[in-house]
Scaffold this motif. Sequence first.
Motif, PDB file in Angstrom:
ATOM      1  N   PHE A   7      28.217 124.269 -22.022  1.00  0.00           N
ATOM      2  CA  PHE A   7      28.526 123.185 -21.087  1.00  0.00           C
ATOM      3  C   PHE A   7      30.024 123.079 -20.819  1.00  0.00           C
ATOM      4  O   PHE A   7      30.430 122.820 -19.687  1.00  0.00           O
ATOM      5  N   ASP A   8      30.832 123.271 -21.841  1.00  0.00           N
ATOM      6  CA  ASP A   8      32.276 123.185 -21.647  1.00  0.00           C
ATOM      7  C   ASP A   8      32.756 124.264 -20.682  1.00  0.00           C
ATOM      8  O   ASP A   8      33.570 123.991 -19.790  1.00  0.00           O
ATOM      9  N   ALA A  32      27.089 117.945 -11.671  1.00  0.00           N
ATOM     10  CA  ALA A  32      26.262 116.778 -12.000  1.00  0.00           C
ATOM     11  C   ALA A  32      25.148 117.173 -12.958  1.00  0.00           C
ATOM     12  O   ALA A  32      24.865 116.449 -13.920  1.00  0.00           O
ATOM     13  N   GLY A  33      24.515 118.313 -12.722  1.00  0.00           N
ATOM     14  CA  GLY A  33      23.459 118.785 -13.611  1.00  0.00           C
ATOM     15  C   GLY A  33      23.957 119.045 -15.020  1.00  0.00           C
ATOM     16  O   GLY A  33      23.283 118.710 -16.007  1.00  0.00           O
ATOM     17  N   HIS A  40      26.052 112.437 -19.728  1.00  0.00           N
ATOM     18  CA  HIS A  40      27.105 111.706 -19.014  1.00  0.00           C
ATOM     19  C   HIS A  40      26.531 111.259 -17.668  1.00  0.00           C
ATOM     20  O   HIS A  40      26.903 111.769 -16.613  1.00  0.00           O
ATOM     21  N   ILE A  41      25.614 110.308 -17.729  1.00  0.00           N
ATOM     22  CA  ILE A  41      24.818 109.951 -16.559  1.00  0.00           C
ATOM     23  C   ILE A  41      25.651 109.284 -15.470  1.00  0.00           C
ATOM     24  O   ILE A  41      25.523 109.627 -14.293  1.00  0.00           O
ATOM     25  N   THR A  46      28.267 110.038  -9.816  1.00  0.00           N
ATOM     26  CA  THR A  46      29.443 110.232  -8.964  1.00  0.00           C
ATOM     27  C   THR A  46      29.444 111.632  -8.354  1.00  0.00           C
ATOM     28  O   THR A  46      29.743 111.798  -7.157  1.00  0.00           O
ATOM     29  N   GLU A  47      29.093 112.627  -9.150  1.00  0.00           N
ATOM     30  CA  GLU A  47      29.073 114.011  -8.645  1.00  0.00           C
ATOM     31  C   GLU A  47      27.935 114.230  -7.651  1.00  0.00           C
ATOM     32  O   GLU A  47      28.114 114.924  -6.645  1.00  0.00           O
ATOM     33  N   TYR A  48      26.755 113.665  -7.911  1.00  0.00           N
ATOM     34  CA  TYR A  48      25.660 113.787  -6.936  1.00  0.00           C
ATOM     35  C   TYR A  48      26.037 113.101  -5.627  1.00  0.00           C
ATOM     36  O   TYR A  48      25.744 113.613  -4.537  1.00  0.00           O
ATOM     37  N   GLU A  49      26.696 111.955  -5.712  1.00  0.00           N
ATOM     38  CA  GLU A  49      27.137 111.266  -4.493  1.00  0.00           C
ATOM     39  C   GLU A  49      28.155 112.108  -3.727  1.00  0.00           C
ATOM     40  O   GLU A  49      28.110 112.187  -2.493  1.00  0.00           O
TER      41      GLU A  49
END
Length: 162
Positions: A7-8, A32-33, A40-41, A46-49
């Motif tokens: 993930f990092d 976002a995924g 980190h919901i 914010t990323e999906y937006e």
Amino acid sequence: RSGRGDFDGATAHLTRALTLAPHNAAAHANLAGVLVAQAHIARSVTEYEAALAANPSLVEALTELAWTQATSSTASIRSVASAVTYAERAVALTFRRDVRALDALGAAYGAAARYGEAVKVMDEALALIPVNAAGAVESRRLLMGRRSLYQSKRAFVDPARR
């Protein structure tokens, strides 16, 4: 380290991509995924937006944002009206043929106390799962569980989307 679960590394690559191309909808959706996978919901929202600002027809972002806003137990994340709007758009863009989009719409309708519509949408989703497809039994089990909730006039809350 590379491969699954890095993930990092994924975050670093996607952040770099967004530095170079800030309006890259796919990079925002992918980041976002990764953020969802790391729990980190709020940041994922914010990323999906941002992904939808760059591409309002990106089905993955519409579906995931609808799911998150419909199923989160966190008041600052939950937005039922937006969830319905995003899910209805995803379902329309996929011509009602995408199980995940229909599942998100069912969750949004359930969150909006539109339980009858939620049950009908879940029936549509269940009808799309091929009998012999890999994972079909598990997918049906999950969808039937949510359908039962809506039939009992209860919304689904996803503990992973707090």
